[in-house]
Design a protein around this motif. Structure first.
Motif, PDB file in Angstrom:
ATOM      1  N   MET A 190       1.005  -1.185  -0.007  1.00 48.26           N
ATOM      2  CA  MET A 190      -0.031  -0.150   0.170  1.00 48.26           C
ATOM      3  C   MET A 190       0.835   1.386   0.046  1.00 48.26           C
ATOM      4  SD  MET A 190      -3.157   0.606   2.440  1.00 48.26           S
ATOM      5  CE  MET A 190      -4.105  -0.725   1.739  1.00 48.26           C
ATOM      6  N   GLU A 191       0.545   2.188  -0.770  1.00 43.82           N
ATOM      7  CA  GLU A 191       1.293   3.380  -0.770  1.00 43.82           C
ATOM      8  C   GLU A 191       1.420   3.999   0.593  1.00 43.82           C
ATOM      9  OE1 GLU A 191      -2.185   6.704  -2.179  1.00 43.82           O
ATOM     10  OE2 GLU A 191      -0.444   6.282  -3.371  1.00 43.82           O
ATOM     11  N   GLN A 192       2.468   4.923   0.701  1.00 41.02           N
ATOM     12  CA  GLN A 192       2.875   5.784   1.899  1.00 41.02           C
ATOM     13  C   GLN A 192       1.693   6.576   2.168  1.00 41.02           C
ATOM     14  OE1 GLN A 192       5.348   5.307   4.165  1.00 41.02           O
ATOM     15  NE2 GLN A 192       4.238   6.742   5.297  1.00 41.02           N
ATOM     16  N   ILE A 193       1.139   6.628   3.277  1.00 35.27           N
ATOM     17  CA  ILE A 193      -0.023   7.305   3.821  1.00 35.27           C
ATOM     18  C   ILE A 193       0.515   8.630   4.397  1.00 35.27           C
ATOM     19  CG2 ILE A 193      -2.211   7.467   5.268  1.00 35.27           C
ATOM     20  CD1 ILE A 193      -2.095   4.299   5.542  1.00 35.27           C
ATOM     21  N   ASP A 194      -0.184   9.777   3.803  1.00 36.85           N
ATOM     22  CA  ASP A 194       0.498  11.025   4.417  1.00 36.85           C
ATOM     23  C   ASP A 194      -0.395  11.685   5.513  1.00 36.85           C
ATOM     24  OD1 ASP A 194       1.071  11.973   0.868  1.00 36.85           O
ATOM     25  OD2 ASP A 194       2.454  11.282   2.485  1.00 36.85           O
ATOM     26  N   PHE A 195      -1.717  10.965   5.533  1.00 29.61           N
ATOM     27  CA  PHE A 195      -2.676  11.254   6.782  1.00 29.61           C
ATOM     28  C   PHE A 195      -3.172  10.149   7.139  1.00 29.61           C
ATOM     29  CE2 PHE A 195      -4.088  12.641   2.576  1.00 29.61           C
ATOM     30  CZ  PHE A 195      -5.119  11.920   2.546  1.00 29.61           C
ATOM     31  N   PRO A 196      -3.913   9.984   8.322  1.00 26.15           N
ATOM     32  CA  PRO A 196      -4.572   8.813   8.674  1.00 26.15           C
ATOM     33  C   PRO A 196      -5.680   8.607   7.801  1.00 26.15           C
ATOM     34  CG  PRO A 196      -4.325  10.103  10.629  1.00 26.15           C
ATOM     35  CD  PRO A 196      -3.641  11.014   9.390  1.00 26.15           C
ATOM     36  N   LYS A 197      -6.065   7.602   7.603  1.00 27.71           N
ATOM     37  CA  LYS A 197      -7.385   7.117   6.907  1.00 27.71           C
ATOM     38  C   LYS A 197      -8.117   6.277   7.627  1.00 27.71           C
ATOM     39  CE  LYS A 197      -5.840   7.369   2.140  1.00 27.71           C
ATOM     40  NZ  LYS A 197      -6.072   7.064   0.938  1.00 27.71           N
ATOM     41  N   ILE A 198      -9.729   6.264   7.250  1.00 28.30           N
ATOM     42  CA  ILE A 198     -10.455   5.422   7.607  1.00 28.30           C
ATOM     43  C   ILE A 198     -10.832   4.511   6.603  1.00 28.30           C
ATOM     44  CG2 ILE A 198     -13.042   5.180   8.534  1.00 28.30           C
ATOM     45  CD1 ILE A 198     -11.152   6.726  10.525  1.00 28.30           C
ATOM     46  N   TYR A 199     -10.587   2.967   7.094  1.00 27.63           N
ATOM     47  CA  TYR A 199     -10.834   2.182   6.129  1.00 27.63           C
ATOM     48  C   TYR A 199     -12.061   1.490   6.412  1.00 27.63           C
ATOM     49  CZ  TYR A 199      -5.771   2.436   5.197  1.00 27.63           C
ATOM     50  OH  TYR A 199      -4.571   3.187   4.764  1.00 27.63           O
ATOM     51  N   VAL A 200     -13.054   1.337   5.422  1.00 27.40           N
ATOM     52  CA  VAL A 200     -14.336   0.753   5.498  1.00 27.40           C
ATOM     53  C   VAL A 200     -14.139  -0.564   4.786  1.00 27.40           C
ATOM     54  CG1 VAL A 200     -16.783   0.754   5.476  1.00 27.40           C
ATOM     55  CG2 VAL A 200     -15.445   2.905   5.982  1.00 27.40           C
ATOM     56  N   VAL A 201     -14.319  -1.662   5.528  1.00 28.03           N
ATOM     57  CA  VAL A 201     -14.363  -3.115   4.784  1.00 28.03           C
ATOM     58  C   VAL A 201     -15.808  -3.481   4.611  1.00 28.03           C
ATOM     59  CG1 VAL A 201     -13.735  -5.408   4.940  1.00 28.03           C
ATOM     60  CG2 VAL A 201     -12.285  -3.599   5.822  1.00 28.03           C
ATOM     61  N   MET A 202     -16.387  -3.470   3.282  1.00 26.48           N
ATOM     62  CA  MET A 202     -17.807  -3.455   2.928  1.00 26.48           C
ATOM     63  C   MET A 202     -18.108  -4.715   2.222  1.00 26.48           C
ATOM     64  SD  MET A 202     -18.470  -0.936  -0.088  1.00 26.48           S
ATOM     65  CE  MET A 202     -19.834  -1.912  -0.607  1.00 26.48           C
ATOM     66  N   GLY A 203     -19.275  -5.239   2.429  1.00 25.08           N
ATOM     67  CA  GLY A 203     -19.905  -6.323   1.590  1.00 25.08           C
ATOM     68  C   GLY A 203     -21.051  -6.900   2.292  1.00 25.08           C
ATOM     69  N   VAL A 204     -21.729  -7.808   1.926  1.00 25.09           N
ATOM     70  CA  VAL A 204     -22.802  -8.492   2.343  1.00 25.09           C
ATOM     71  C   VAL A 204     -22.439  -9.095   3.671  1.00 25.09           C
ATOM     72  CG1 VAL A 204     -24.137  -8.518   0.087  1.00 25.09           C
ATOM     73  CG2 VAL A 204     -22.922 -10.632   0.914  1.00 25.09           C
ATOM     74  N   SER A 205     -23.433  -9.587   4.221  1.00 25.96           N
ATOM     75  CA  SER A 205     -23.278 -10.398   5.718  1.00 25.96           C
ATOM     76  C   SER A 205     -22.621 -11.483   5.078  1.00 25.96           C
ATOM     77  CB  SER A 205     -24.721 -10.595   6.301  1.00 25.96           C
ATOM     78  OG  SER A 205     -24.431 -11.318   7.329  1.00 25.96           O
ATOM     79  N   GLY A 206     -21.673 -12.129   6.068  1.00 27.61           N
ATOM     80  CA  GLY A 206     -21.214 -13.198   5.681  1.00 27.61           C
ATOM     81  C   GLY A 206     -19.750 -13.333   4.740  1.00 27.61           C
ATOM     82  N   SER A 207     -19.507 -12.045   4.186  1.00 31.05           N
ATOM     83  CA  SER A 207     -18.542 -11.872   3.179  1.00 31.05           C
ATOM     84  C   SER A 207     -17.166 -11.894   3.912  1.00 31.05           C
ATOM     85  CB  SER A 207     -18.657 -10.801   2.311  1.00 31.05           C
ATOM     86  OG  SER A 207     -18.566  -9.495   3.035  1.00 31.05           O
ATOM     87  N   ARG A 241     -10.620  10.851   2.726  1.00 30.71           N
ATOM     88  CA  ARG A 241      -9.947  10.228   3.944  1.00 30.71           C
ATOM     89  C   ARG A 241     -10.380   8.825   4.106  1.00 30.71           C
ATOM     90  NH1 ARG A 241      -7.867  14.259   7.385  1.00 30.71           N
ATOM     91  NH2 ARG A 241      -6.821  12.865   8.489  1.00 30.71           N
ATOM     92  N   VAL A 242     -11.644   8.207   3.331  1.00 35.33           N
ATOM     93  CA  VAL A 242     -11.904   6.979   3.437  1.00 35.33           C
ATOM     94  C   VAL A 242     -11.494   6.092   2.115  1.00 35.33           C
ATOM     95  CG1 VAL A 242     -14.095   5.477   3.430  1.00 35.33           C
ATOM     96  CG2 VAL A 242     -13.949   7.768   4.263  1.00 35.33           C
ATOM     97  N   GLU A 243     -10.831   5.011   2.768  1.00 38.54           N
ATOM     98  CA  GLU A 243     -10.321   3.912   1.837  1.00 38.54           C
ATOM     99  C   GLU A 243     -11.499   2.650   1.735  1.00 38.54           C
ATOM    100  OE1 GLU A 243      -8.668   2.753  -1.351  1.00 38.54           O
ATOM    101  OE2 GLU A 243      -7.112   3.954  -0.227  1.00 38.54           O
ATOM    102  N   TRP A 244     -12.196   2.521   0.544  1.00 39.43           N
ATOM    103  CA  TRP A 244     -13.133   1.257   0.807  1.00 39.43           C
ATOM    104  C   TRP A 244     -12.415   0.144   0.214  1.00 39.43           C
ATOM    105  CZ3 TRP A 244     -17.858   2.709   2.711  1.00 39.43           C
ATOM    106  CH2 TRP A 244     -18.019   3.902   2.661  1.00 39.43           C
ATOM    107  N   VAL A 245     -12.740  -0.838   1.001  1.00 42.51           N
ATOM    108  CA  VAL A 245     -12.319  -2.304   0.850  1.00 42.51           C
ATOM    109  C   VAL A 245     -13.542  -3.056   0.654  1.00 42.51           C
ATOM    110  CG1 VAL A 245     -10.978  -4.204   1.601  1.00 42.51           C
ATOM    111  CG2 VAL A 245     -10.291  -1.891   2.232  1.00 42.51           C
TER     112      VAL A 245
END
Length: 173
Positions: A1-18, A102-106
């Protein structure tokens, strides 16, 4: 992952059970960030509704999504990983309010059959496998973010996640 210049919020998303919690915990451990499971923030009425086999509607989810947004804003100075279904674009808009850029979506993706099998095998979760169909019907897969195939072993998903940044979310129109 690239160098982060500032903190991020990572949101891990998907259907239930994923596998949101599994991937989210692994990512948080690797990055040294706190992990929050969105399921823990549902009000009791939502949990009771799902446990009874009834899917949540947009109204049910709104307060929950606003609470997760508040959590993200509170942790923005240092970053965090949050697992949340974030099924619709409108939900993702509520989640990232005030956090633009500031959000990284996974995005966790897999077949209905694979996820249903996983849900049927797990115990102690209030979300019954019967509601999976409603989650797939509501899911609006974003073109942005880091997309991961949940059919892969966790180690491979983490390797992909840590070395790749997903396409950016388009800015406001």
């Amino acid at each position: 992952m690239e160098q982060i210049d500032f903190p991020k919020i990572y949101v891990v998303m998907g259907v239930s059970g994923s596998g949101k919690s599994t991937v989210g915990k692994a990512l948080a451990a690797h990055l040294g960030l706190p992990f929050f499971d969105g399921d823990d923030f549902h009000p009791p009425e939502n949990v009771a509704k799902m446990a009874a086999g009834n899917p949540l509607d947009d109204t049910d989810r709104e307060g929950w999504l606003r609470r997760l947004n508040q959590l993200a804003v509170e942790h923005l100075p240092k970053g965090a990983v949050i697992a949340c279904s974030a099924l619709k674009e409108s939900y993702r808009g509520l989640l990232e309010a005030g956090l633009e850029g500031r959000v990284e979506w996974v995005v966790l993706l897999g077949s209905y059959e694979l996820i249903h099998k996983r849900m049927a095998a797990r115990s102690g979760h209030y979300m019954p496998p019967a509601l999976l169909k409603s989650q797939f019907e509501a899911l609006e897969v974003p073109a942005y973010g880091i997309h991961l195939d949940i059919g892969l072993p966790l180690e491979e998903m983490m390797e992909t996640l840590l070395k790749k940044k997903g396409p950016e979310k388009p800015g406001p129109k």
